[in-house]
Design an enzyme around this catalytic site. Structure first.
Site, short mmCIF file in Angstrom:
data_model
loop_
_atom_site.label_atom_id
_atom_site.label_comp_id
_atom_site.label_asym_id
_atom_site.label_seq_id
_atom_site.Cartn_x
_atom_site.Cartn_y
_atom_site.Cartn_z
N LYS A 41 0.87 -1.17 0.00
CA LYS A 41 0.00 0.00 0.00
C LYS A 41 0.91 1.22 0.00
CE LYS A 41 -3.36 2.69 2.62
NZ LYS A 41 -4.05 2.87 3.91
N THR A 100 -9.71 2.84 11.81
CA THR A 100 -10.11 3.61 12.99
C THR A 100 -11.50 3.25 13.48
OG1 THR A 100 -8.71 5.45 12.28
CG2 THR A 100 -10.43 5.94 13.89
N GLY A 104 -11.59 7.52 6.10
CA GLY A 104 -12.80 8.30 6.35
C GLY A 104 -14.03 7.47 6.65
#
Length: 255
Positions: free
Chosen positions: A97, A207, A185
């Site tokens: 990544k 998260t 997000g």
């Protein structure tokens, strides 16, 4: 569920997980298990590369999931390329990544440096999955440079704001000839379902799971949301209209 193919890798689960922010490795292990994920991303800076029995890596591999090192913390193409090559040596994998964000406040990816690094790493036989701005033009450049997939953000990293770039993501999904993984997000299972309903190939979540009150249950919720969103997309969602449409005929009743 239909399979997702990225380069020479095949996945049944379209939910990818990040491994930061968990309060313990044990909790991370249980969340990975609960999510059903088959690909997790690990920041190279969190791993003791000189120790082949690093606890974090050992836990992940014990679940038979693939590790995707990320270059988080790098500020330019040169640093990211070095980190990717170090990760290949440390983990024995060539998927990466690509994450280059010199801005410490918003952690927004540097498009120019990301494109430059992608071109070099792809020629070096890496499976490159770049984390990027939701920029349709950049995505086409990255495809041409050899990216195996593109990972546009829904909102800034860790913000939990959802798909704030939805209109641009729709264009990227429509135009892309490589898999599109929505990254950053996503703060709720409903956000993940929405991304999949739009036609995204996968989502990457960290998260929202790791920082929840119960990461194990939240991981399971995300797994179901991703599956539901994908099924809805494949089933064909009905068109949105600006007027009422009766669910059954009413003409005969009124005559």
């Amino acid at each position: 569920m239909d399979k997702l193919i990225i380069s020479n890798m095949e996945f049944s689960s379209r939910l990818f997980l990040g491994t930061g922010k968990f309060s313990s490795n044990e909790l991370m292990y249980k969340a990975i298990e609960s999510s059903g994920t088959e690909l997790v991303t690990v920041a190279l800076k969190r791993v003791e590369t000189s120790n082949e029995h690093d606890e974090l890596v050992s836990i992940i591999r014990s679940e038979n999931v693939s590790i995707m090192p990320n270059t988080s913390g790098t500020h330019n193409a040169e640093e990211a390329i070095f980190a990717a090559r170090l990760a290949r040596e440390a983990f024995g994998v060539n998927i990466v990544k690509l994450e280059i964000h010199p801005d410490p406040k918003y952690l927004l990816p540097d498009s120019f440096e990301t494109l430059k690094a992608t071109e070099i790493l792809a020629k070096d036989n890496f499976i490159v999955m770049p984390y990027i701005q939701a920029d349709p033009i950049l995505c086409k450049y990255l495809e041409d440079a050899g990216a195996a997939a593109v990972m546009p953000l829904g909102a800034p990293i860790g913000s939990n704001k959802g798909l704030k770039t939805k209109e641009l993501l729709s264009i990227i999904i429509e135009q892309s000839s490589v898999p599109v993984v929505i990254d950053a997000g996503i703060g709720a299972p409903s956000h993940a379902a929405e991304a999949m309903e739009m036609g995204a190939d996968a989502v990457l979540v960290n998260t929202a799971i790791a920082s929840s009150e119960n990461p194990v249950v939240m991981a399971s919720a995300f797994a179901r949301a991703v599956e539901a969103g994908r099924k809805a997309y494949l089933a064909g969602l009905p068109a949105i209209v600006n007027y009422a449409v009766a669910s059954s005929p009413i003409d005969s009743f009124l005559k």
